[in-house]
Design an enzyme around this catalytic site. Structure first.
Site, PDB file in Angstrom:
ATOM      1  N   LYS A  62       8.557 -32.002 -14.994  1.00 23.70           N
ATOM      2  CA  LYS A  62       7.318 -32.172 -14.236  1.00 23.70           C
ATOM      3  C   LYS A  62       6.333 -33.020 -15.031  1.00 23.70           C
ATOM      4  O   LYS A  62       6.413 -33.068 -16.260  1.00 23.70           O
ATOM      5  CB  LYS A  62       6.665 -30.800 -14.007  1.00 23.70           C
ATOM      6  CG  LYS A  62       7.332 -29.935 -12.961  1.00 23.70           C
ATOM      7  CD  LYS A  62       6.567 -28.635 -12.773  1.00 23.70           C
ATOM      8  CE  LYS A  62       7.253 -27.711 -11.778  1.00 23.70           C
ATOM      9  NZ  LYS A  62       7.281 -28.221 -10.404  1.00 23.70           N
ATOM     10  N   ARG A  90      15.203 -21.599  -5.895  1.00 22.85           N
ATOM     11  CA  ARG A  90      16.225 -21.259  -4.887  1.00 22.85           C
ATOM     12  C   ARG A  90      17.546 -20.889  -5.546  1.00 22.85           C
ATOM     13  O   ARG A  90      18.327 -20.130  -4.984  1.00 22.85           O
ATOM     14  CB  ARG A  90      16.371 -22.426  -3.894  1.00 22.85           C
ATOM     15  CG  ARG A  90      16.911 -23.688  -4.472  1.00 22.85           C
ATOM     16  CD  ARG A  90      16.647 -24.885  -3.571  1.00 22.85           C
ATOM     17  NE  ARG A  90      15.255 -25.333  -3.630  1.00 22.85           N
ATOM     18  CZ  ARG A  90      14.750 -26.324  -2.918  1.00 22.85           C
ATOM     19  NH1 ARG A  90      15.498 -26.984  -2.060  1.00 22.85           N
ATOM     20  NH2 ARG A  90      13.487 -26.664  -3.030  1.00 22.85           N
ATOM     21  N   ASP A 120       4.647 -19.218 -12.045  1.00 19.15           N
ATOM     22  CA  ASP A 120       5.820 -19.355 -11.172  1.00 19.15           C
ATOM     23  C   ASP A 120       6.605 -18.036 -11.086  1.00 19.15           C
ATOM     24  O   ASP A 120       7.635 -17.969 -10.440  1.00 19.15           O
ATOM     25  CB  ASP A 120       6.722 -20.493 -11.689  1.00 19.15           C
ATOM     26  CG  ASP A 120       7.457 -21.210 -10.576  1.00 19.15           C
ATOM     27  OD1 ASP A 120       7.027 -21.085  -9.406  1.00 19.15           O
ATOM     28  OD2 ASP A 120       8.475 -21.879 -10.859  1.00 19.15           O
ATOM     29  N   ASP A 123      14.344 -29.197 -10.971  1.00 20.59           N
ATOM     30  CA  ASP A 123      13.041 -28.583 -10.672  1.00 20.59           C
ATOM     31  C   ASP A 123      13.107 -27.717  -9.405  1.00 20.59           C
ATOM     32  O   ASP A 123      12.187 -26.969  -9.114  1.00 20.59           O
ATOM     33  CB  ASP A 123      11.977 -29.677 -10.532  1.00 20.59           C
ATOM     34  CG  ASP A 123      10.566 -29.127 -10.649  1.00 20.59           C
ATOM     35  OD1 ASP A 123      10.414 -27.960 -11.057  1.00 20.59           O
ATOM     36  OD2 ASP A 123       9.629 -29.871 -10.331  1.00 20.59           O
ATOM     37  N   LYS A 152      10.878 -14.218  -6.978  1.00 17.61           N
ATOM     38  CA  LYS A 152      11.163 -15.294  -7.945  1.00 17.61           C
ATOM     39  C   LYS A 152      10.425 -15.049  -9.262  1.00 17.61           C
ATOM     40  O   LYS A 152       9.200 -15.045  -9.299  1.00 17.61           O
ATOM     41  CB  LYS A 152      10.747 -16.643  -7.346  1.00 17.61           C
ATOM     42  CG  LYS A 152      10.813 -17.817  -8.337  1.00 17.61           C
ATOM     43  CD  LYS A 152      10.439 -19.156  -7.676  1.00 17.61           C
ATOM     44  CE  LYS A 152      10.331 -20.280  -8.705  1.00 17.61           C
ATOM     45  NZ  LYS A 152       9.939 -21.580  -8.107  1.00 17.61           N
ATOM     46  N   ASP A 177       7.997 -22.835 -15.479  1.00 21.25           N
ATOM     47  CA  ASP A 177       8.776 -23.882 -14.809  1.00 21.25           C
ATOM     48  C   ASP A 177       8.337 -25.252 -15.306  1.00 21.25           C
ATOM     49  O   ASP A 177       7.369 -25.822 -14.822  1.00 21.25           O
ATOM     50  CB  ASP A 177       8.576 -23.770 -13.286  1.00 21.25           C
ATOM     51  CG  ASP A 177       9.406 -24.805 -12.529  1.00 21.25           C
ATOM     52  OD1 ASP A 177      10.264 -25.454 -13.161  1.00 21.25           O
ATOM     53  OD2 ASP A 177       9.204 -24.936 -11.300  1.00 21.25           O
ATOM     54  N   GLU A 225      14.578 -25.014  -8.945  1.00 13.52           N
ATOM     55  CA  GLU A 225      15.300 -23.936  -9.637  1.00 13.52           C
ATOM     56  C   GLU A 225      15.126 -22.580  -8.961  1.00 13.52           C
ATOM     57  O   GLU A 225      15.991 -21.725  -9.060  1.00 13.52           O
ATOM     58  CB  GLU A 225      14.844 -23.861 -11.093  1.00 13.52           C
ATOM     59  CG  GLU A 225      13.549 -23.070 -11.360  1.00 13.52           C
ATOM     60  CD  GLU A 225      12.307 -23.646 -10.677  1.00 13.52           C
ATOM     61  OE1 GLU A 225      12.329 -24.823 -10.312  1.00 13.52           O
ATOM     62  OE2 GLU A 225      11.334 -22.898 -10.491  1.00 13.52           O
TER      63      GLU A 225
END
Ligand code: BES
Ligand code: ZN
Ligand code: ZN
Length: 476
Positions: free
Chosen positions: A253, A327, A264, A323, A241, A246, A325
């Site tokens: 967030k 996946r 991230d 959020d 990933k 993020d 994201e």
């Protein structure tokens, strides 16, 4: 780092650090001619510094390990030895495991701790710290027959430091494109094949997951590929990933702690580092890395909660929370991996906050379709102290990510329940019939405080774990 292996302390040594097991403190007398009293019996946490040595060795530093120490205690001793040398402003230090304690594993884990402990990142400090000095050289007194294993541990620990190094770059510098530049540079140096899909190419291919996540960002996303082809063996594809920041997107967030979302991308940088180690080790196995990289930002073009998107493998997804994201980008990466029909696809991602509720910060939740592989990963975790714990993949969890209006939804029903499992099972939907394994590194990517051998900041945890797993796999 300049590493030196010696059979005996033949030349001048500025500092010799010696891990000592409890009750074996007579080594102090043997080397320094002084019998320590109650203050040093080799107990865990005890140290004994002897600065006035007369021979070739200028200073001794004895590190207590306690009774029957695990290899992890030797890693800690490695880190503590290096720290002491830095406090003394020395340029080099050396390690010796006493004869009656010595084993291959003990000298190797000491080396790992020392290399990991010597890592510093001060790129953005305009005044370099004067208080401590960077160590330039580390020596190990060892048996000749351990040289091969010591070399492997050096390569792997240095790969972990490399992951920590590139992870440190903040999102304003480390954009998805810049991440690709780092990957390309590494690939050129190590002789790996590098290729990339641009945003335009991903549009043509219909990679709706990556495109949806990057829609609100001014930075173009990329899909990076690295290929290593050792002779023979299985084919493993690692999918990491690479969210360079993020913000949560429209499902934004809270401000507090949002800065840490520059990490991230840890799954991606770990994957790049693993490829570096695999190439250096010349493992007899085929390994491919696929890295979808993007920012997750809110703006007028951003994906909105409720949007329905079509992924690379043509499955449709309701984006109920922007959020979730990771996946979405991993799904496209995994679908691409699935086309190659590898023996195993492994995803590595800072995927869910729910992972904190599962294992705290002491373990990595794992999902796996094959017992043989999860067992091997578990054992690799014990060996490297980057421990994993398998979670179930019961069909009820898969049902929680089935969509109402589309095939899937990107958050589980019964929100908040089993979030780590449902996230992994969402991604599995894109793996086809291939064997699939998922590692959620959300709780281990960042050290909130330093320990004996890892400083505060990005940890690189997961690198030694997967390299060990690939080594074991290549021996089969
Ligand atoms: N990158 C985060 C997960 C994360 C959280 C990593 C904390 C490291 C520390 C991920 O993209 C995310 O935001 N996940 C959501 C999913 C939820 C909306 C279903 C989460 O875990 O809250
Ligand atoms: Zn997120
Ligand atoms: Zn994320």
């Amino acid at each position: 780092m300049n590493i030196e292996y010696l059979e005996k302390p033949i030349r001048e040594i500025e500092l010799l650090s010696i891990p000592v097991e409890e009750g074996k403190q007579k080594i102090v007398k043997e080397l320094c001619g002084i019998k320590p009293g109650k203050e040093f019996q080799g107990k865990e946490g005890e140290t004994y510094f002897f600065p006035l040595a007369k021979g070739k060795i200028k200073r001794f530093f004895f590190i207590g390990l306690g009774k029957k120490p695990t290899p992890e205690e030797y890693r800690k001793a490695g880190g503590l030895g290096v720290k002491r040398a830095e406090i003394l402003k020395l340029e080099s230090c050396c390690f010796m495991v006493p004869k009656e304690q010595y084993s291959t594993e003990k000298i190797c884990t000491t080396e790992e701790g020392a290399i990991l402990g010597s890592f510093r990142f001060d790129r953005y400090k305009t005044k370099k710290e004067k208080e401590t000095k960077k160590i330039k050289k580390i020596g190990f007194i060892c048996r000749k027959k351990d040289l091969a294993e010591l070399r492997i541990c050096k390569i792997t620990a240095e790969a972990q430091n490399y992951s920590r190094e590139i992870n440190y770059y903040p999102a304003n510098e480390m954009t998805p494109r810049k991440l690709a530049v780092f990957a390309e540079r590494m690939a050129k140096k190590e002789g790996l094949k590098f290729s990339l899909y641009t945003k335009g190419e991903m549009k043509k291919k219909g990679m709706g997951g990556v495109l949806a996540v990057s829609a609100g960002s001014a930075q173009e996303p990329v899909m990076i590929r690295l290929e290593y082809k050792g002779r023979g063996g299985k084919h493993i594809i690692l999918v990491g990933k690479g969210i360079t920041f993020d913000s949560g997107g429209i499902s934004i967030k809270p401000s507090r702690g949002m800065d840490s979302m520059k990490y991230d991308k840890t799954g991606a940088v770990n994957t790049i580092a693993i490829m570096k180690a695999v190439a250096n080790l010349k493992l007899p196995i085929k390994v491919t890395a696929i890295i979808p990289a993007s920012e997750n930002m809110p703006d007028g073009n951003a994906t909105k909660p409720g949007d329905i998107i079509t992924m690379y493998n043509k499955k449709t997804v309701e984006v109920l929370n922007t959020d979730a994201e990771g996946r979405l980008i991993l799904a496209d990466g995994v679908a691409l991996a699935a086309e190659k029909k590898p023996d195993l696809i492994i995803t590595m991602a800072t995927l869910t906050g729910a992972a904190f509720a599962v294992l705290g910060t002491h373990g990595i939740p794992m999902l796996s379709t094959k017992k043989e592989y999860s067992k091997m990963m578990y054992e690799s975790g014990i060996k490297t102290y980057e421990r994993v714990w398998e979670l179930p993949m019961w069909k009820e969890y898969s049902e929680m990510v089935k969509g109402e209006m589309a095939d899937l939804k990107n958050i589980g029903s019964e929100q908040g329940y089993a979030g780590t499992i449902t996230a992994g099972l969402f991604i599995k939907e894109f793996a086809g019939k291939n064997e699939f394994m998922h590692l959620d590194i959300a709780t281990v990517d960042l050290m909130e405080n330093s320990n004996e051998y890892l400083s505060k900041g990005p940890s690189g945890k997961g690198v030694r774990l997967v390299v060990e797993f690939l080594r074991r796999l290549s021996k089969r």
